[in-house]
Design an enzyme around this catalytic site. Structure first.
Site, PDB file in Angstrom:
ATOM      1  N   LYS A   1       1.122  -0.667   0.279  1.00 23.70           N
ATOM      2  CA  LYS A   1       0.128  -0.515   0.360  1.00 23.70           C
ATOM      3  C   LYS A   1       0.428   1.258   0.006  1.00 23.70           C
ATOM      4  CE  LYS A   1      -3.497  -2.050  -0.192  1.00 23.70           C
ATOM      5  NZ  LYS A   1      -4.356  -3.416  -0.408  1.00 23.70           N
TER       6      LYS A   1
HETATM    7  C1  LIG Z   1      -9.902  -2.210  -1.764  1.00 26.32           C
HETATM    8  C2  LIG Z   1      -9.620  -2.405  -0.708  1.00 26.32           C
HETATM    9  N1  LIG Z   1     -10.120  -3.283   0.622  1.00 26.32           N
HETATM   10  C3  LIG Z   1      -9.724  -3.774   1.978  1.00 26.32           C
HETATM   11  C4  LIG Z   1      -8.204  -4.513   1.469  1.00 26.32           C
HETATM   12  C5  LIG Z   1      -7.785  -5.152   3.228  1.00 26.32           C
HETATM   13  O1  LIG Z   1      -7.026  -4.636   3.463  1.00 26.32           O
HETATM   14  P1  LIG Z   1      -6.125  -5.573   4.195  1.00 26.32           P
HETATM   15  O2  LIG Z   1      -4.579  -6.756   3.234  1.00 26.32           O
HETATM   16  O3  LIG Z   1      -4.802  -4.859   4.851  1.00 26.32           O
HETATM   17  O4  LIG Z   1      -6.804  -6.508   4.774  1.00 26.32           O
HETATM   18  C6  LIG Z   1      -7.658  -4.841  -0.011  1.00 26.32           C
HETATM   19  C7  LIG Z   1      -5.922  -4.409   0.079  1.00 26.32           C
HETATM   20  O5  LIG Z   1      -4.896  -5.565   0.654  1.00 26.32           O
HETATM   21  C8  LIG Z   1      -8.268  -3.760  -1.257  1.00 26.32           C
HETATM   22  O6  LIG Z   1      -7.746  -4.019  -2.201  1.00 26.32           O
END
Ligand SMILES: Cc1ncc(COP(=O)(O)O)c(C=O)c1O
Length: 366
Positions: free
Chosen positions: A181
């Site tokens: 990210k």
């Molecule tokens: C649009 C979106 N929502 C939620 C997430 C979930 O985040 P995490 O990977 O930190 O659980 C991500 C990416 O990883 C994402 O791209």
């Protein structure tokens, strides 16, 4: 291999982590957690921040705090990362899919109202690949139908809609700080809100549901969704660099645009253009490979890999995945998903690498 994304970590992150380790506060208590929450909240123009162990649980926590439960419906774009839909499912609610906007690829506001039923409780706009959703239209629909808005801003730290920071709209907004990210804490997430009650609710649910005034007393079933001080230590250092990273991302996008413009003019590709009301942070610089390109998207990705250029295909739309399969068609999302690739977009990307990628794409086109 030129990577699609890689974290940009330096001495500052290391210094904070060492401080956290030396302090002994390595779990979910420690000075960096509040500091990270406070600074990120301020950056996004919100009041309260609740740091979590990742972005997926941030979404789950937010939905729980909003009271989303069995038989409720939540509107989400079909073209998103699976976590958006899964978080709704974790609440025993139903994600209801909406097609993408043909120009900027996020949820199409014109297609939302036809999906609203008496069971609809919330809309989750997702700022896909760093480009904001059209928030005025979404907020108006939510107001007219008395729905919650939960921004999924996992991919859009620092993006802006009409000059306002993404993450400052709606009831709650959720971010991810996964390693790829714009800023990272390794794994990590955060929920932001202006509503004190919702913030308190999320803090309680994040900590097993423990009553803040009575240790080991649980009024409801919560979760362990806490961020660690080690994660937050990295986050505090990363936050200092966020504006610099965004500037770099936008510069990378500009170079790609200038280099790839000729392919777009020949209708061989489509660039992810910034709408006039948007400031995109180009989390992933993305293009669509048109059928006229000369080879399909998947073959092109293999060809680029042979040249040591890593790419990613777009997400599959949720409605084609086994857990969410249905007979509905979402033609725009399906087309974008079939044609889309993410090009290398890391802030460490060098100018000569971008030139190599652009040249390779031009060479591979008809
Ligand atoms: C649009 C979106 N929502 C939620 C997430 C979930 O985040 P995490 O990977 O930190 O659980 C991500 C990416 O990883 C994402 O791209």
């Amino acid at each position: 291999m030129i990577p699609v994304a890689e974290p940009c970590l330096g001495e500052e992150e290391l210094k904070n982590v060492i401080e956290a380790v030396k302090s002994g506060w390595i779990s979910s208590k420690g000075k960096f957690i509040e500091e990270f929450e406070e600074k990120f909240v301020r950056y996004c123009g919100r009041k309260y921040g609740v740091a979590t162990s990742n972005g997926t649980v941030a979404l789950h926590l937010a939905l729980k705090a909003l009271g989303i439960g069995k038989d409720d419906e939540v509107i989400v774009p079909t073209l998103t990362f699976v976590a958006t839909a899964n978080a709704v499912t974790y609440c025993n609610a139903k994600p209801v899919f909406v097609d993408s906007h043909p120009e900027y690829w996020c949820i199409n506001p014109d297609k939302i109202e036809e999906k609203i039923t008496p069971r609809t409780k919330a809309i989750i706009p997702v700022h896909l690949y760093g480009h904001p959703c059209d928030m005025d239209l979404i907020m108006k629909i939510a107001e007219d139908h008395n729905l919650y808005v939960l921004e999924d801003a996992a991919e859009a730290h620092g993006a802006e809609y009409k000059g306002e920071k993404i993450g400052s709209f709606g009831d709650i907004s959720c971010f991810s700080f996964y390693g790829n990210k714009i800023i990272t804490t390794g794994e990590g997430g955060m929920c932001l809100t202006n509503n004190e009650e919702l913030a308190e609710k999320m803090r309680i649910l994040r900590d097993h549901g423990m009553n803040p005034n009575r240790r080991y007393w649980y009024d409801e079933i919560g979760f362990n969704y806490r961020m660690t001080n080690l994660q937050a230590a990295v986050g505090v250092a990363q936050l200092e660099k966020l504006d610099e990273f965004i500037e770099k991302k936008r510069k990378i996008a500009k170079m790609y645009e200038e280099g790839l413009n000729e392919l777009e003019e020949k209708n061989l590709i489509i660039l992810h253009r910034e709408m006039k009301w948007a400031k995109s942070v180009y989390w992933m610089y993305s293009i669509l490979i048109e059928d006229s390109f000369g080879m399909n998207r998947d073959i092109l990705m293999k060809e680029l890999e042979r040249k040591r250029i890593d790419t990613r295909p777009f997400f599959y739309p949720m409605h084609v995945l086994p857990p969410y399969q249905n007979n509905e068609r979402f033609p725009i999302a399906e087309e974008i998903s079939r044609k889309g690739i993410n090009l290398p977009s890391g802030v460490g990307l060098k100018e000569e690498e971008i030139r190599k990628i652009v040249e390779s794409l031009i060479l591979k086109s008809k």
